[in-house]
Design a protein around this motif. Structure first.
Motif, short mmCIF file in Angstrom:
data_model
loop_
_atom_site.label_atom_id
_atom_site.label_comp_id
_atom_site.label_asym_id
_atom_site.label_seq_id
_atom_site.Cartn_x
_atom_site.Cartn_y
_atom_site.Cartn_z
N GLY A 36 0.81 -1.21 0.00
CA GLY A 36 0.00 0.00 0.00
C GLY A 36 0.85 1.26 0.00
N ARG A 37 1.90 1.27 0.82
CA ARG A 37 2.79 2.43 0.87
C ARG A 37 3.49 2.67 -0.46
N THR A 38 3.81 1.59 -1.14
CA THR A 38 4.52 1.71 -2.41
C THR A 38 3.60 2.08 -3.56
N SER A 39 2.37 1.55 -3.56
CA SER A 39 1.51 1.72 -4.73
C SER A 39 0.53 2.88 -4.61
N LEU A 40 0.15 3.28 -3.43
CA LEU A 40 -0.81 4.39 -3.27
C LEU A 40 -0.03 5.69 -3.11
N VAL A 41 0.38 6.26 -4.25
CA VAL A 41 1.31 7.39 -4.22
C VAL A 41 0.67 8.74 -4.52
N LEU A 46 -4.98 6.32 -4.80
CA LEU A 46 -5.70 6.18 -3.54
C LEU A 46 -7.20 6.02 -3.80
N LEU A 47 -7.73 6.75 -4.76
CA LEU A 47 -9.15 6.64 -5.12
C LEU A 47 -9.47 5.26 -5.70
N ILE A 48 -8.59 4.76 -6.56
CA ILE A 48 -8.79 3.42 -7.12
C ILE A 48 -8.75 2.38 -6.00
N GLY A 49 -7.79 2.51 -5.09
CA GLY A 49 -7.67 1.57 -3.98
C GLY A 49 -8.88 1.58 -3.08
N LEU A 50 -9.38 2.76 -2.76
CA LEU A 50 -10.57 2.86 -1.90
C LEU A 50 -11.81 2.31 -2.60
N ALA A 51 -11.93 2.57 -3.89
CA ALA A 51 -13.06 2.02 -4.65
C ALA A 51 -13.00 0.50 -4.69
N ALA A 52 -11.81 -0.04 -4.92
CA ALA A 52 -11.65 -1.49 -4.94
C ALA A 52 -11.96 -2.09 -3.58
#
Length: 80
Positions: A36-41, A46-52
């Motif tokens: 998460g630290r590496t990919s949510l930059v 971050l929006l894609i991650g939260l949606a997923a």
């Protein structure tokens, strides 16, 4: 499975298996945190991650589709 249920009856082996389970969960949590630290930059990732995460928790969407959709959205965003 018969071996596992037999091992679970042993107090010593049951404790060892519990320790292995706890270690595996801790390792998965640490890897997820690093990933998460590496990919949510930025805000977009971050929006894609939260949606997923929302789709995974609420609608129980298959993670394979989430990964493919995230890759497609990221690629389209990069090309635009």
């Amino acid at each position: 499975m018969p071996l596992l249920s037999r091992a679970r009856r042993s107090r010593w082996l049951a404790s060892a298996l519990d320790g292995v389970n706890a270690s595996a969960i801790a390792l998965m949590a640490a890897v997820a945190f690093q990933l998460g630290r590496t990919s949510l930059v930025d805000w977009f990732t971050l929006l894609i991650g939260l949606a997923a995460l929302g789709l995974l928790v609420r609608l129980r969407v298959n993670p394979t589709w989430l990964v493919l959709a995230g890759a497609a959205i990221g690629l389209l965003h990069r090309l635009a």
